[in-house]
Design a protein around this motif. Sequence first.
Motif, PDB file in Angstrom:
ATOM      1  N   VAL A  69       0.814  -0.999  -0.120  1.00  0.00           N
ATOM      2  CA  VAL A  69      -0.097  -0.014   0.087  1.00  0.00           C
ATOM      3  C   VAL A  69       0.989   1.222   0.199  1.00  0.00           C
ATOM      4  O   VAL A  69       0.722   2.407  -0.679  1.00  0.00           O
ATOM      5  CB  VAL A  69      -0.924   0.173   1.251  1.00  0.00           C
ATOM      6  N   THR A  70       2.007   1.196   0.888  1.00  0.00           N
ATOM      7  CA  THR A  70       2.710   2.445   0.873  1.00  0.00           C
ATOM      8  C   THR A  70       3.493   2.752  -0.482  1.00  0.00           C
ATOM      9  O   THR A  70       3.487   3.846  -0.975  1.00  0.00           O
ATOM     10  CB  THR A  70       4.226   2.147   1.858  1.00  0.00           C
ATOM     11  N   GLY A  71       3.700   1.548  -1.186  1.00  0.00           N
ATOM     12  CA  GLY A  71       4.603   1.651  -2.512  1.00  0.00           C
ATOM     13  C   GLY A  71       3.519   2.209  -3.472  1.00  0.00           C
ATOM     14  O   GLY A  71       3.850   3.274  -4.179  1.00  0.00           O
ATOM     15  N   LEU A  72       2.376   1.764  -3.666  1.00  0.00           N
ATOM     16  CA  LEU A  72       1.187   2.368  -4.512  1.00  0.00           C
ATOM     17  C   LEU A  72       0.914   3.534  -4.289  1.00  0.00           C
ATOM     18  O   LEU A  72       1.022   4.544  -5.408  1.00  0.00           O
ATOM     19  CB  LEU A  72      -0.022   1.410  -4.590  1.00  0.00           C
ATOM     20  N   LEU A  73       0.555   3.944  -3.019  1.00  0.00           N
ATOM     21  CA  LEU A  73       0.270   5.522  -2.885  1.00  0.00           C
ATOM     22  C   LEU A  73       1.543   6.533  -3.087  1.00  0.00           C
ATOM     23  O   LEU A  73       1.429   7.487  -3.515  1.00  0.00           O
ATOM     24  CB  LEU A  73      -0.147   5.570  -1.159  1.00  0.00           C
ATOM     25  N   SER A  74       2.839   6.156  -2.414  1.00  0.00           N
ATOM     26  CA  SER A  74       3.972   7.198  -2.722  1.00  0.00           C
ATOM     27  C   SER A  74       4.171   7.273  -4.203  1.00  0.00           C
ATOM     28  O   SER A  74       4.461   8.002  -4.586  1.00  0.00           O
ATOM     29  CB  SER A  74       5.131   6.464  -1.762  1.00  0.00           C
ATOM     30  N   GLY A  76       1.971   6.978  -6.579  1.00  0.00           N
ATOM     31  CA  GLY A  76       1.124   7.540  -7.338  1.00  0.00           C
ATOM     32  C   GLY A  76       1.380   8.976  -7.127  1.00  0.00           C
ATOM     33  O   GLY A  76       1.280   9.887  -7.909  1.00  0.00           O
ATOM     34  N   ILE A  77       1.593   9.409  -5.879  1.00  0.00           N
ATOM     35  CA  ILE A  77       1.754  10.780  -5.429  1.00  0.00           C
ATOM     36  C   ILE A  77       3.200  11.329  -6.324  1.00  0.00           C
ATOM     37  O   ILE A  77       2.981  12.432  -6.776  1.00  0.00           O
ATOM     38  CB  ILE A  77       2.144  10.910  -3.952  1.00  0.00           C
ATOM     39  N   LEU A  78       4.151  10.617  -6.331  1.00  0.00           N
ATOM     40  CA  LEU A  78       5.397  11.352  -6.820  1.00  0.00           C
ATOM     41  C   LEU A  78       5.364  11.344  -8.218  1.00  0.00           C
ATOM     42  O   LEU A  78       6.161  12.279  -8.801  1.00  0.00           O
ATOM     43  CB  LEU A  78       6.729  10.101  -6.353  1.00  0.00           C
ATOM     44  N   LEU A  79       4.279  10.668  -9.065  1.00  0.00           N
ATOM     45  CA  LEU A  79       4.256  10.883 -10.348  1.00  0.00           C
ATOM     46  C   LEU A  79       3.881  12.160 -10.771  1.00  0.00           C
ATOM     47  O   LEU A  79       3.900  12.636 -12.036  1.00  0.00           O
ATOM     48  CB  LEU A  79       3.331   9.588 -10.864  1.00  0.00           C
ATOM     49  N   PHE A  80       3.074  12.561  -9.984  1.00  0.00           N
ATOM     50  CA  PHE A  80       2.576  14.132  -9.942  1.00  0.00           C
ATOM     51  C   PHE A  80       4.005  15.129 -10.224  1.00  0.00           C
ATOM     52  O   PHE A  80       3.811  16.243 -10.498  1.00  0.00           O
ATOM     53  CB  PHE A  80       1.536  14.663  -9.217  1.00  0.00           C
ATOM     54  N   HIS A  98      11.030   8.749  -7.377  1.00  0.00           N
ATOM     55  CA  HIS A  98      10.140   8.123  -8.015  1.00  0.00           C
ATOM     56  C   HIS A  98      10.545   6.281  -8.087  1.00  0.00           C
ATOM     57  O   HIS A  98       9.834   5.531  -7.877  1.00  0.00           O
ATOM     58  CB  HIS A  98       9.830   8.357  -9.600  1.00  0.00           C
ATOM     59  N   GLY A  99      11.846   6.126  -8.575  1.00  0.00           N
ATOM     60  CA  GLY A  99      12.308   4.480  -8.656  1.00  0.00           C
ATOM     61  C   GLY A  99      12.451   4.267  -7.290  1.00  0.00           C
ATOM     62  O   GLY A  99      11.933   2.819  -7.017  1.00  0.00           O
ATOM     63  N   LEU A 100      12.709   4.867  -6.337  1.00  0.00           N
ATOM     64  CA  LEU A 100      12.620   4.338  -4.923  1.00  0.00           C
ATOM     65  C   LEU A 100      11.362   3.908  -4.450  1.00  0.00           C
ATOM     66  O   LEU A 100      11.134   2.717  -4.009  1.00  0.00           O
ATOM     67  CB  LEU A 100      13.323   5.321  -3.893  1.00  0.00           C
ATOM     68  N   ALA A 101      10.605   4.771  -4.601  1.00  0.00           N
ATOM     69  CA  ALA A 101       8.940   4.427  -4.313  1.00  0.00           C
ATOM     70  C   ALA A 101       8.421   3.101  -4.835  1.00  0.00           C
ATOM     71  O   ALA A 101       7.803   2.316  -4.482  1.00  0.00           O
ATOM     72  CB  ALA A 101       8.044   5.690  -4.389  1.00  0.00           C
ATOM     73  N   ALA A 102       8.704   3.214  -6.491  1.00  0.00           N
ATOM     74  CA  ALA A 102       8.209   2.245  -7.207  1.00  0.00           C
ATOM     75  C   ALA A 102       8.803   1.095  -6.990  1.00  0.00           C
ATOM     76  O   ALA A 102       8.136  -0.241  -7.032  1.00  0.00           O
ATOM     77  CB  ALA A 102       8.380   2.453  -8.746  1.00  0.00           C
ATOM     78  N   LEU A 164      -2.274   4.382  -9.747  1.00  0.00           N
ATOM     79  CA  LEU A 164      -1.634   3.773  -8.865  1.00  0.00           C
ATOM     80  C   LEU A 164      -2.460   4.307  -7.523  1.00  0.00           C
ATOM     81  O   LEU A 164      -2.540   3.400  -6.650  1.00  0.00           O
ATOM     82  CB  LEU A 164      -0.200   4.291  -8.954  1.00  0.00           C
ATOM     83  N   LEU A 165      -2.523   5.662  -7.474  1.00  0.00           N
ATOM     84  CA  LEU A 165      -3.407   6.099  -6.381  1.00  0.00           C
ATOM     85  C   LEU A 165      -4.966   5.253  -6.036  1.00  0.00           C
ATOM     86  O   LEU A 165      -4.931   5.044  -4.638  1.00  0.00           O
ATOM     87  CB  LEU A 165      -3.673   7.599  -6.192  1.00  0.00           C
ATOM     88  N   ALA A 166      -5.450   5.266  -7.094  1.00  0.00           N
ATOM     89  CA  ALA A 166      -6.707   4.511  -6.823  1.00  0.00           C
ATOM     90  C   ALA A 166      -6.457   3.151  -6.443  1.00  0.00           C
ATOM     91  O   ALA A 166      -7.209   2.487  -5.677  1.00  0.00           O
ATOM     92  CB  ALA A 166      -7.560   4.676  -8.532  1.00  0.00           C
ATOM     93  N   LEU A 167      -5.346   2.297  -6.969  1.00  0.00           N
ATOM     94  CA  LEU A 167      -5.377   1.128  -6.642  1.00  0.00           C
ATOM     95  C   LEU A 167      -4.623   0.933  -5.234  1.00  0.00           C
ATOM     96  O   LEU A 167      -5.034  -0.053  -4.474  1.00  0.00           O
ATOM     97  CB  LEU A 167      -4.197   0.646  -7.543  1.00  0.00           C
ATOM     98  N   GLY A 168      -3.815   1.890  -4.877  1.00  0.00           N
ATOM     99  CA  GLY A 168      -3.477   2.026  -3.471  1.00  0.00           C
ATOM    100  C   GLY A 168      -4.580   1.983  -2.445  1.00  0.00           C
ATOM    101  O   GLY A 168      -4.595   1.342  -1.440  1.00  0.00           O
TER     102      GLY A 168
END
Length: 373
Positions: A69-74, A76-80, A98-102, A164-168
């Motif tokens: 969940v942390t990976g998906l939400l972070s 998603g946010i960082l892509l903005f 972005h690479g770190l979160a993904a 990704l945010l929606a999936l999270g």
Amino acid sequence: MRFFILIIIFFTFFDLFAQLPIMSPFAVSLGATPFLAGLAVGMYSLSNIIGNILSGIFSDKKGPYAILVTGLLSSGILLFAYAWADGPYSLLAVRFVHGLAAGLTVPAAFTYMANSANKQRRGKSAAVSGAFVGLAAIIGPAFGAIYASRTSTPEMMALTGTLLLALGIVAFFLLKKQKVSAQTAAAESRSSVQWNRGLLIAFSGAFFLMFSQGVLAYMLPLKVEGLTYPSEMSGLLLSTFGISAILVFLLPINRIFDKIAPIRTLIFGFSVMGASLFLLSAVSAVPWMYATMCLYGIGFAFLFPSINSLLIDSTQSHFRGKAYGYFYAFFSLGVVGGSSFTGALELNPNEGFMVSGGLLLIAVALILLAKEK
């Protein structure tokens, strides 16, 4: 639940593949030199390695639910944040985080899949997950290039971030009931990865699989250009490899991965991939190039489920998260190593394919030697 994890795997790899054709032109548009543009592309994979390892450690410590969940939400946010990049150095910073979160997402998702898979059907399960990765590899680059050309790169990344945010958010509620208790996870986290021959073969398989992918992504467009074929042909050739791999993943032939020892299908996959790279260096006619890429896809389709099955067979659930973290770190390292190694040697495309094919066949010989011992 398993189908939802497959959807997460698809969109996580979609995020990776959709950015491939658009990131270097975006970096150049921000004033990056060729070196900085290349660094911007590679920065994602380098920080992805760190994310993969952290994901494995915390998946065992806290359970895969929290890290997924942390990976998906972070992510998603960082892509903005790509909309805030106003120069090459700010882009490098965005690419790193972005690479770190993904990197947190994939090992956690595959840990979920492995821990819930029937032991007798873990090969078929790995093949189905491989099909979703293959679909992302086919759809992602085309969609990313088309959508970014009609809007902009930041808008393309924001669209992926929204998904990704929606999936999270869905994962937070849907997978909550599946999470490991803190007490159990804490007890299990005290166990470290138990290294063994099967695990080392799985890791080396992951590295050389993506090493060849890095060489292919770097050298195939150059070969197509050198033969004066249309530039879009390289994309079609890569799609051909993806389609042939998906057919093996999804057709009834995928039962073979549960009936034959994974070490045997791994050796077959490596051998076919190595042979196809040698063939690719020797052919120049269009039909033969498509046939060779189809053969490469078959080898890929045999190798990917085999290394996953080998990892599952060589681990226990309480340290499988760490094992998958290292596993996908080797994936990322292979991509960086393949393109960097052949680029550093200043090889032409045919020489690059021969070197990569030779390394795969050497890997087969070493695995056979380890198997005999």
